[in-house]
Design a protein around this motif. Structure first.
Motif, PDB file in Angstrom:
ATOM      1  N   GLN A 186      -6.293   3.843  17.172  1.00 24.11           N
ATOM      2  CA  GLN A 186      -7.526   3.168  16.762  1.00 24.11           C
ATOM      3  C   GLN A 186      -8.681   4.159  16.845  1.00 24.11           C
ATOM      4  O   GLN A 186      -9.354   4.234  17.866  1.00 24.11           O
ATOM      5  CB  GLN A 186      -7.823   1.974  17.701  1.00 24.11           C
ATOM      6  CG  GLN A 186      -7.171   0.681  17.281  1.00 24.11           C
ATOM      7  CD  GLN A 186      -6.177   0.174  18.308  1.00 24.11           C
ATOM      8  OE1 GLN A 186      -6.245   0.557  19.456  1.00 24.11           O
ATOM      9  NE2 GLN A 186      -5.249  -0.654  17.882  1.00 24.11           N
ATOM     10  N   PRO A 187      -8.857   4.959  15.797  1.00 29.45           N
ATOM     11  CA  PRO A 187      -9.936   5.945  15.859  1.00 29.45           C
ATOM     12  C   PRO A 187     -11.282   5.228  15.943  1.00 29.45           C
ATOM     13  O   PRO A 187     -11.489   4.229  15.267  1.00 29.45           O
ATOM     14  CB  PRO A 187      -9.802   6.712  14.544  1.00 29.45           C
ATOM     15  CG  PRO A 187      -9.045   5.811  13.637  1.00 29.45           C
ATOM     16  CD  PRO A 187      -8.197   4.944  14.489  1.00 29.45           C
ATOM     17  N   VAL A 235      -0.405   6.592   9.152  1.00 28.27           N
ATOM     18  CA  VAL A 235       0.250   7.882   9.412  1.00 28.27           C
ATOM     19  C   VAL A 235       1.023   8.292   8.162  1.00 28.27           C
ATOM     20  O   VAL A 235       1.726   7.474   7.570  1.00 28.27           O
ATOM     21  CB  VAL A 235       1.229   7.789  10.609  1.00 28.27           C
ATOM     22  CG1 VAL A 235       2.037   9.073  10.763  1.00 28.27           C
ATOM     23  CG2 VAL A 235       0.490   7.476  11.911  1.00 28.27           C
ATOM     24  N   VAL A 236       0.874   9.545   7.777  1.00 31.81           N
ATOM     25  CA  VAL A 236       1.683  10.081   6.669  1.00 31.81           C
ATOM     26  C   VAL A 236       2.533  11.209   7.231  1.00 31.81           C
ATOM     27  O   VAL A 236       2.031  12.091   7.939  1.00 31.81           O
ATOM     28  CB  VAL A 236       0.789  10.621   5.527  1.00 31.81           C
ATOM     29  CG1 VAL A 236       1.643  11.193   4.398  1.00 31.81           C
ATOM     30  CG2 VAL A 236      -0.126   9.521   4.995  1.00 31.81           C
ATOM     31  N   ARG A 237       3.821  11.137   6.951  1.00 32.76           N
ATOM     32  CA  ARG A 237       4.763  12.165   7.412  1.00 32.76           C
ATOM     33  C   ARG A 237       5.291  12.932   6.199  1.00 32.76           C
ATOM     34  O   ARG A 237       5.735  12.322   5.223  1.00 32.76           O
ATOM     35  CB  ARG A 237       5.920  11.490   8.160  1.00 32.76           C
ATOM     36  CG  ARG A 237       7.067  12.419   8.544  1.00 32.76           C
ATOM     37  CD  ARG A 237       8.120  11.694   9.381  1.00 32.76           C
ATOM     38  NE  ARG A 237       8.645  10.505   8.721  1.00 32.76           N
ATOM     39  CZ  ARG A 237       9.599  10.518   7.808  1.00 32.76           C
ATOM     40  NH1 ARG A 237      10.159  11.652   7.430  1.00 32.76           N
ATOM     41  NH2 ARG A 237      10.008   9.391   7.243  1.00 32.76           N
ATOM     42  N   GLY A 239       7.216   9.940   4.746  1.00 30.43           N
ATOM     43  CA  GLY A 239       7.152   8.642   5.405  1.00 30.43           C
ATOM     44  C   GLY A 239       5.724   8.133   5.443  1.00 30.43           C
ATOM     45  O   GLY A 239       4.778   8.905   5.609  1.00 30.43           O
ATOM     46  N   LEU A 240       5.593   6.823   5.255  1.00 29.63           N
ATOM     47  CA  LEU A 240       4.294   6.169   5.457  1.00 29.63           C
ATOM     48  C   LEU A 240       4.519   5.209   6.616  1.00 29.63           C
ATOM     49  O   LEU A 240       5.421   4.377   6.577  1.00 29.63           O
ATOM     50  CB  LEU A 240       3.863   5.405   4.203  1.00 29.63           C
ATOM     51  CG  LEU A 240       3.755   6.252   2.930  1.00 29.63           C
ATOM     52  CD1 LEU A 240       3.380   5.383   1.734  1.00 29.63           C
ATOM     53  CD2 LEU A 240       2.735   7.376   3.116  1.00 29.63           C
ATOM     54  N   HIS A 241       3.734   5.367   7.675  1.00 33.54           N
ATOM     55  CA  HIS A 241       4.015   4.614   8.897  1.00 33.54           C
ATOM     56  C   HIS A 241       2.773   3.911   9.417  1.00 33.54           C
ATOM     57  O   HIS A 241       1.640   4.303   9.105  1.00 33.54           O
ATOM     58  CB  HIS A 241       4.538   5.564   9.980  1.00 33.54           C
ATOM     59  CG  HIS A 241       5.764   6.319   9.554  1.00 33.54           C
ATOM     60  ND1 HIS A 241       7.023   5.797   9.652  1.00 33.54           N
ATOM     61  CD2 HIS A 241       5.903   7.559   9.001  1.00 33.54           C
ATOM     62  CE1 HIS A 241       7.906   6.685   9.194  1.00 33.54           C
ATOM     63  NE2 HIS A 241       7.246   7.765   8.789  1.00 33.54           N
ATOM     64  N   PHE A 242       3.035   2.906  10.236  1.00 35.52           N
ATOM     65  CA  PHE A 242       1.923   2.221  10.899  1.00 35.52           C
ATOM     66  C   PHE A 242       2.012   2.506  12.397  1.00 35.52           C
ATOM     67  O   PHE A 242       3.026   2.229  13.032  1.00 35.52           O
ATOM     68  CB  PHE A 242       1.981   0.717  10.620  1.00 35.52           C
ATOM     69  CG  PHE A 242       0.875   0.003  11.333  1.00 35.52           C
ATOM     70  CD1 PHE A 242      -0.449   0.188  10.947  1.00 35.52           C
ATOM     71  CD2 PHE A 242       1.141  -0.814  12.428  1.00 35.52           C
ATOM     72  CE1 PHE A 242      -1.486  -0.442  11.632  1.00 35.52           C
ATOM     73  CE2 PHE A 242       0.104  -1.437  13.104  1.00 35.52           C
ATOM     74  CZ  PHE A 242      -1.205  -1.240  12.704  1.00 35.52           C
ATOM     75  N   GLY A 295      -8.423   5.815  10.023  1.00 39.94           N
ATOM     76  CA  GLY A 295      -7.674   4.615  10.416  1.00 39.94           C
ATOM     77  C   GLY A 295      -6.810   4.085   9.282  1.00 39.94           C
ATOM     78  O   GLY A 295      -6.413   4.840   8.382  1.00 39.94           O
ATOM     79  N   VAL A 296      -6.545   2.786   9.323  1.00 39.67           N
ATOM     80  CA  VAL A 296      -5.601   2.178   8.376  1.00 39.67           C
ATOM     81  C   VAL A 296      -6.132   2.217   6.938  1.00 39.67           C
ATOM     82  O   VAL A 296      -7.314   1.969   6.703  1.00 39.67           O
ATOM     83  CB  VAL A 296      -5.339   0.706   8.785  1.00 39.67           C
ATOM     84  CG1 VAL A 296      -4.457   0.011   7.766  1.00 39.67           C
ATOM     85  CG2 VAL A 296      -4.707   0.651  10.163  1.00 39.67           C
TER      86      VAL A 296
END
Ligand code: FUL
Length: 490
Positions: free
Chosen positions: A485-486, A411-413, A477-480, A453-454
């Motif tokens: 799970q695409p 995820v990129v914020r 933000g860089l988030h996990f 995905g990741v």
């Protein structure tokens, strides 16, 4: 005390010294850039930061099973024997929600407060022998926990005999608005629903008079309607903004209850002269009112709704309807908690936090106050990275650099300093030189849940390929997201 005085005088000394140096060396302290109009109001900024608001649909429909009542319901049927507004508020607090909006009157005309202008209300119900007041219990419970309150008052009224007579009905509606805005403390949002059946009687609502009266009585309240003036409808009831979503729009192109503008409401307008951000209303269940046979949406659906609303520069207005006992169903309360826990899991860790930041340029040069490191502080509004003028035709960019190994995220914020106007029109995200995502608007918050995905990498670059004036980024933000799970990377 001595220590404090000492610290204070030291700070003052350092301040004077740098000020004097700046003057004596002729160096000017770089100023913030000029804003790009239109700008949000203070109340709109506060509203946007809430991110999720709770909606509560409650009334005679809760007892009949209807979604839209006929107006012929017997008020006696309203009897929520276990009503506990504190339970509603606790559920909101546990879900991190700071504003709740209750349907004081829905289309059926039944009033949840003892209005002096009609008997079609709690006064004629069995509940508390006709002595109860749901609006009062709601605002008191909210206030006790520091939660803000808002109300919905349906313009379409299928019970009131004055409906169909312009002057009489508009006066009736205004009288009820005045009751709600003067007797229940300060409210943060008032909801004007534009909906009515195509077969409904013809009534012209005097919105201009209504809105002026609202602002006269409570100047800091946000008025929601299809067309604002403070918050606009997003154009659907699925909780989804357009992938492009401007908080700006032209109000002169909007009218209330007009289905042909739904697309325009959904994306807004980069040339819009009005700041009018969108609210995404959606119910946790299929219906707006509680029905025994329905159950709450799955966590994965709610998360997707969050990404499609809050993650696209909007506020999510999530409806959680009380049941016929007068309580929020435990299943729904549980789901709300799951949603909050999931959001905390995803967003409380910013993997970029320990990294170093680099940018194509910065306003006023190093130490000028507009460096890329500003995107990692706790302020998501007034400290920001601003590029300088030396990018000369090149797209400005900002980079997160990981010291060793690289980080894994999906995820990129990105958040813009919207206090100075929404600006970014197009952006791209690269990991170790490879483009992994692209998008258009950013606004208060843009979330990219990566389709592939990741990803793992040590250099993450955000390039602003088009913007109105200088792009100003307040947070990255860089988030996990472990819930993402695409399938087959599509
Ligand atoms: C619609 C209404 O007709 C629904 O019942 C619900 O209140 C929703 C939020 O707005 O227009």
């Amino acid at each position: 005390m001595v220590k404090i005085l000492h610290a204070l005088s030291l700070t003052t000394f350092v301040f004077h010294l740098s000020f004097t140096l700046a003057i004596s060396t002729g160096r000017r302290v770089p100023t913030p850039p000029l804003p790009i109009l239109p700008l949000p109001t203070y109340s709109q900024l506060k509203w946007q930061q809430r991110e999720i608001i709770m909606f509560l649909h409650f009334g005679v429909n809760t007892f009949t099973g209807y979604e839209r009542g006929t107006g012929h319901e017997d008020p006696a049927i309203f009897d929520p024997v276990g009503l506990d507004a504190n339970q509603w508020v606790s559920a909101a607090v546990d879900a991190g929600i700071s504003l709740m909006i209750l349907t004081a009157k829905h289309h059926d005309g039944f009033c949840l407060w003892p209005s002096k202008y009609t008997d079609h209300s709690v006064k004629s119900s069995r509940w508390k022998g006709g002595k109860g007041d749901v609006v009062r219990e709601f605002v008191d419970a909210a206030k006790a926990r520091g939660v803000d309150a808002g109300l919905y008052l349906s313009p379409w009224d299928r019970h009131e005999p004055r409906y169909g007579h312009n002057l009489e009905y508009n006066e009736y509606y205004l009288a009820q608005l005045q009751e709600l805005l003067t007797k229940y403390g300060s409210l943060r949002e008032i909801w004007f629903d534009g909906f009515k059946n195509s077969s409904a009687l013809n009534v012209t609502y005097y919105f201009t008079e209504w809105f002026s009266m609202v602002k006269e009585l409570q100047s800091s309240i946000n008025i929601f309607s299809d067309a604002g003036p403070d918050v606009r409808w997003v154009g659907n009831e699925d909780g989804a903004a357009g992938t492009t979503c401007w908080a700006t729009i032209n109000r002169t192109s909007l009218s209330i209850g007009n289905a042909s503008i739904e697309g325009y409401l959904n994306v807004g307008d980069p040339r819009g002269t009005d700041y009018l951000p969108a609210e995404c209303d959606v119910s946790i269940r299929t219906g707006w009112f509680w029905h025994k046979s329905q159950s709450p949406k799955k966590l994965s659906e709610l998360l997707q709704i969050y990404y499609n609303s809050v993650g696209r520069n909007c506020v999510l207005l999530l409806n959680v309807p009380p049941n016929a006992t007068g309580l929020l169903p435990e299943t729904d309360v549980h789901r709300l908690k799951e949603l909050r826990n999931a959001l905390n899991t995803i967003f409380s860790v910013n993997l970029a936090e320990k990294c170093s930041m680099k940018a194509s340029s910065q306003r006023g040069g190093k130490g000028g106050g507009f460096g890329p490191e500003n995107v990692l502080d706790g302020d998501h509004l007034w400290t920001y990275w601003a590029p300088g003028d030396e990018d000369d035709g090149e797209d400005p960019w900002i980079e997160v650099r990981v010291a060793d190994g690289g980080i894994r995220f999906n995820v990129v914020r990105i958040q813009e300093a919207v206090g100075l106007g929404q600006r970014i029109k197009r952006h791209e995200i690269y990991v170790n030189g490879k483009r992994i995502a692209k998008g258009t608007t950013v606004g208060h918050k843009r979330l990219h849940r990566l389709k592939g995905g990741v990803v793992q990498g040590s250099v993450v670059r955000i390039r602003i390929s088009e913007s109105k004036g200088l792009p100003l980024i307040s947070s990255i933000g860089l988030h996990f997201d472990p819930f993402w799970q695409p399938k087959d990377g599509s």
